[in-house]
Design an enzyme around this catalytic site. Structure first.
Site, PDB file in Angstrom:
ATOM      1  N   ASN A   1     -37.143 -41.714  28.433  1.00 32.66           N
ATOM      2  CA  ASN A   1     -38.462 -41.284  28.709  1.00 32.66           C
ATOM      3  C   ASN A   1     -39.509 -42.726  27.991  1.00 32.66           C
ATOM      4  O   ASN A   1     -40.374 -43.192  28.727  1.00 32.66           O
ATOM      5  CB  ASN A   1     -38.975 -40.223  28.033  1.00 32.66           C
ATOM      6  CG  ASN A   1     -38.326 -39.276  28.727  1.00 32.66           C
ATOM      7  OD1 ASN A   1     -38.043 -39.287  30.012  1.00 32.66           O
ATOM      8  ND2 ASN A   1     -38.326 -37.944  28.013  1.00 32.66           N
TER       9      ASN A   1
ATOM     10  N   ASP B   1     -39.980 -34.665  35.031  1.00 31.84           N
ATOM     11  CA  ASP B   1     -39.590 -35.602  36.051  1.00 31.84           C
ATOM     12  C   ASP B   1     -38.172 -35.064  36.404  1.00 31.84           C
ATOM     13  O   ASP B   1     -37.182 -35.619  36.257  1.00 31.84           O
ATOM     14  CB  ASP B   1     -39.218 -37.091  35.515  1.00 31.84           C
ATOM     15  CG  ASP B   1     -38.431 -37.182  34.105  1.00 31.84           C
ATOM     16  OD1 ASP B   1     -37.666 -38.008  33.890  1.00 31.84           O
ATOM     17  OD2 ASP B   1     -38.369 -35.932  33.508  1.00 31.84           O
TER      18      ASP B   1
ATOM     19  N   ASN C   1     -30.581 -43.728  23.989  1.00 32.94           N
ATOM     20  CA  ASN C   1     -29.602 -43.168  24.978  1.00 32.94           C
ATOM     21  C   ASN C   1     -29.545 -44.036  26.273  1.00 32.94           C
ATOM     22  O   ASN C   1     -28.989 -43.975  26.953  1.00 32.94           O
ATOM     23  CB  ASN C   1     -29.816 -41.729  25.234  1.00 32.94           C
ATOM     24  CG  ASN C   1     -31.157 -41.527  26.047  1.00 32.94           C
ATOM     25  OD1 ASN C   1     -31.911 -42.307  26.191  1.00 32.94           O
ATOM     26  ND2 ASN C   1     -31.264 -40.198  26.427  1.00 32.94           N
TER      27      ASN C   1
ATOM     28  N   GLU D   1     -34.754 -44.444  23.758  1.00 26.58           N
ATOM     29  CA  GLU D   1     -34.521 -43.407  24.731  1.00 26.58           C
ATOM     30  C   GLU D   1     -35.305 -43.577  25.941  1.00 26.58           C
ATOM     31  O   GLU D   1     -35.819 -44.307  26.226  1.00 26.58           O
ATOM     32  CB  GLU D   1     -35.036 -41.880  23.865  1.00 26.58           C
ATOM     33  CG  GLU D   1     -34.907 -40.678  24.558  1.00 26.58           C
ATOM     34  CD  GLU D   1     -36.112 -40.492  25.541  1.00 26.58           C
ATOM     35  OE1 GLU D   1     -37.156 -41.039  25.287  1.00 26.58           O
ATOM     36  OE2 GLU D   1     -35.704 -39.753  26.642  1.00 26.58           O
TER      37      GLU D   1
ATOM     38  N   HIS E   1     -32.406 -31.518  26.877  1.00 27.67           N
ATOM     39  CA  HIS E   1     -33.243 -32.176  25.942  1.00 27.67           C
ATOM     40  C   HIS E   1     -34.538 -31.248  26.272  1.00 27.67           C
ATOM     41  O   HIS E   1     -35.474 -30.976  25.309  1.00 27.67           O
ATOM     42  CB  HIS E   1     -33.776 -33.462  26.555  1.00 27.67           C
ATOM     43  CG  HIS E   1     -32.335 -34.299  26.561  1.00 27.67           C
ATOM     44  ND1 HIS E   1     -31.958 -34.785  25.148  1.00 27.67           N
ATOM     45  CD2 HIS E   1     -31.449 -34.584  27.250  1.00 27.67           C
ATOM     46  CE1 HIS E   1     -30.870 -35.970  25.571  1.00 27.67           C
ATOM     47  NE2 HIS E   1     -30.647 -35.577  26.921  1.00 27.67           N
ATOM     48  N   ASP E   2     -35.085 -31.214  27.507  1.00 31.51           N
ATOM     49  CA  ASP E   2     -36.531 -30.897  27.618  1.00 31.51           C
ATOM     50  C   ASP E   2     -37.139 -29.691  27.221  1.00 31.51           C
ATOM     51  O   ASP E   2     -38.172 -29.521  26.771  1.00 31.51           O
ATOM     52  CB  ASP E   2     -36.660 -31.278  29.365  1.00 31.51           C
ATOM     53  CG  ASP E   2     -36.915 -32.619  29.380  1.00 31.51           C
ATOM     54  OD1 ASP E   2     -36.399 -32.988  30.556  1.00 31.51           O
ATOM     55  OD2 ASP E   2     -36.679 -33.472  28.683  1.00 31.51           O
TER      56      ASP E   2
ATOM     57  N   ASP F   1     -32.675 -31.079  32.808  1.00 30.64           N
ATOM     58  CA  ASP F   1     -33.001 -30.507  31.730  1.00 30.64           C
ATOM     59  C   ASP F   1     -34.577 -30.076  31.976  1.00 30.64           C
ATOM     60  O   ASP F   1     -35.151 -29.169  31.231  1.00 30.64           O
ATOM     61  CB  ASP F   1     -32.739 -31.330  30.483  1.00 30.64           C
ATOM     62  CG  ASP F   1     -33.368 -32.625  30.665  1.00 30.64           C
ATOM     63  OD1 ASP F   1     -33.293 -33.375  31.810  1.00 30.64           O
ATOM     64  OD2 ASP F   1     -33.700 -33.472  29.584  1.00 30.64           O
ATOM     65  N   ASP F   2     -35.090 -30.826  32.811  1.00 35.63           N
ATOM     66  CA  ASP F   2     -36.620 -30.544  32.909  1.00 35.63           C
ATOM     67  C   ASP F   2     -36.666 -29.217  33.878  1.00 35.63           C
ATOM     68  O   ASP F   2     -37.591 -28.388  33.569  1.00 35.63           O
ATOM     69  CB  ASP F   2     -37.330 -31.740  34.150  1.00 35.63           C
ATOM     70  CG  ASP F   2     -37.099 -33.165  33.472  1.00 35.63           C
ATOM     71  OD1 ASP F   2     -36.090 -33.733  33.522  1.00 35.63           O
ATOM     72  OD2 ASP F   2     -38.276 -33.721  33.075  1.00 35.63           O
TER      73      ASP F   2
HETATM   74  O1  RIB Z   1     -33.814 -39.036  27.128  1.00 33.01           O
HETATM   75  C1  RIB Z   1     -33.777 -37.762  27.743  1.00 33.01           C
HETATM   76  C2  RIB Z   1     -34.983 -37.547  28.627  1.00 33.01           C
HETATM   77  O2  RIB Z   1     -34.692 -38.389  29.840  1.00 33.01           O
HETATM   78  C3  RIB Z   1     -34.946 -36.112  29.293  1.00 33.01           C
HETATM   79  O3  RIB Z   1     -36.693 -35.911  29.356  1.00 33.01           O
HETATM   80  C4  RIB Z   1     -34.440 -36.279  30.600  1.00 33.01           C
HETATM   81  O4  RIB Z   1     -34.786 -35.477  31.511  1.00 33.01           O
HETATM   82  C5  RIB Z   1     -34.885 -37.747  30.868  1.00 33.01           C
HETATM   83  O5  RIB Z   1     -36.261 -37.578  31.439  1.00 33.01           O
HETATM   84 CA    CA Z   2     -37.042 -35.313  31.554  1.00 35.58          CA
END
Ligand code: RIB
Ligand code: CA
Length: 313
Positions: free
Chosen positions: A170, A13, A162, A168, A243-244, A17-18
């Protein structure tokens, strides 16, 4: 002996970071990136899909099908993360019109097609957004569960969330989808916040990226500097957690992670902790382990992997 390249679909998405996960997956000699599928998450489906095309255009990733997937969670209203990724979902860069086209297949259709394809190698899925596409594919064609060798997932947290104190992003965005995936029986690597909060794009990392002196390096620098601002403003981080790509690295070189098998259950019922990954660290529930959960990261080796990939563009 040359290791066998994994057949991989990256479900994402984009998302800053993706974008880094796309660049790592497409460049890795350990991966045959067979498709990039997009899912509503950080921004709307339309926006994240345009962003995937934008990143692939700059990087010259022109032969990997990009297919759009689910525009909303399985049972809940969609949420987006504009405060983190901006209104476009990939703020921080002045984008030209993308030249990489959109595949006309739906992401779920493509996931099923690739999993069911008669190949010597099974399919690996790396999921770095809400799990709506993956869960929908598993429900649409249950046979794919036996043809996917592993799902590497960025998401969840052993402790603090987060997006809420418990969850979190996702998994909060589509908890029912996460519940389906963790009940599927497919081997899972879970890369939670405890791992990804170690993958910080510090000034030293940004300097290494800038030294590559390429269009992709300049795009990455701009994206990560924007991400730095939001991570400082929203979370008080001195550098953004990228993250990704950690979930991509987990299938390229699992030895850079510490991980433990444990049962992970998803809270789909409560108000206070909706979307929480309830990780049975001490085996107190008696529930069988259903995921290898990351607990540690060899940070330097992760960034070396990321920089090696960026240097190929
Ligand atoms: O919590 C971090 C995740 O949520 C990562 O994948 C960021 O891109 C968002 O999608
Ligand atoms: Ca992501």
């Amino acid at each position: 002996m040359i290791p066998v390249r994994r057949r991989v679909v990256l479900d994402c998405d984009p998302g800053h970071d993706d974008a880094m996960a796309i660049l790592l997956a497409a460049a890795s000699p350990a991966i045959d990136l067979e498709a990039i599928t997009t899912v509503a998450g950080n921004q709307t489906l339309e926006k994240v899909t345009l962003n995937a095309r934008r990143v692939c255009t700059v990087a010259g990733i022109e032969t990997v099908p990009i297919a759009a997937g689910c525009e909303s969670p399985m049972r809940r209203n969609r949420i987006v993360a504009g405060a983190i990724h901006g209104d476009s979902g990939l703020d921080g860069v002045e984008w030209d019109e993308p030249t990489v086209s959109l595949d006309q297949r739906h992401a779920v259709e493509l996931l099923v097609e690739l999993a069911m394809r008669h190949e010597a190698r099974p399919l690996t899925i790396v999921a770095v957004g809400p799990l709506t596409n993956v869960a929908t594919a598993l429900q649409r064609e249950p046979r794919i569960a036996g043809r996917i060798d592993r799902i590497s997932i960025m998401g969840g947290a052993i402790g603090l969330g987060n997006w809420t104190p418990s969850a979190e992003f996702n998994f909060y965005a589509d908890p029912e989808a996460a519940e389906v995936v963790f009940a599927s029986g497919v081997p899972i690597t879970l890369v939670p916040l405890e791992v990804t909060h170690q993958a910080l794009a510090t000034e030293r990392i940004l300097a290494r990226i800038a030294a590559l002196d390429s269009a992709v390096a300049r795009m990455s620098d701009a994206l990560l500097r924007y991400f730095s601002e939001t991570y400082e403003r929203v979370f008080g981080f001195s550098a953004p957690a990228v993250h990704d790509p950690c979930a991509v690295a987990a299938i390229i070189d699992p030895t850079i992670f510490d991980a433990r098998p444990m049962n992970v259950a998803i809270d789909v019922a409560s108000q206070l902790s909706l979307g929480r990954t309830v990780c049975d660290v001490y085996g107190t529930t008696g529930r069988a382990p259903n995921a290898d959960v990351g607990t540690g990261l060899q940070v330097d080796r992760f960034w070396d992997l990321m920089l090696e990939a960026l240097a190929t563009y």
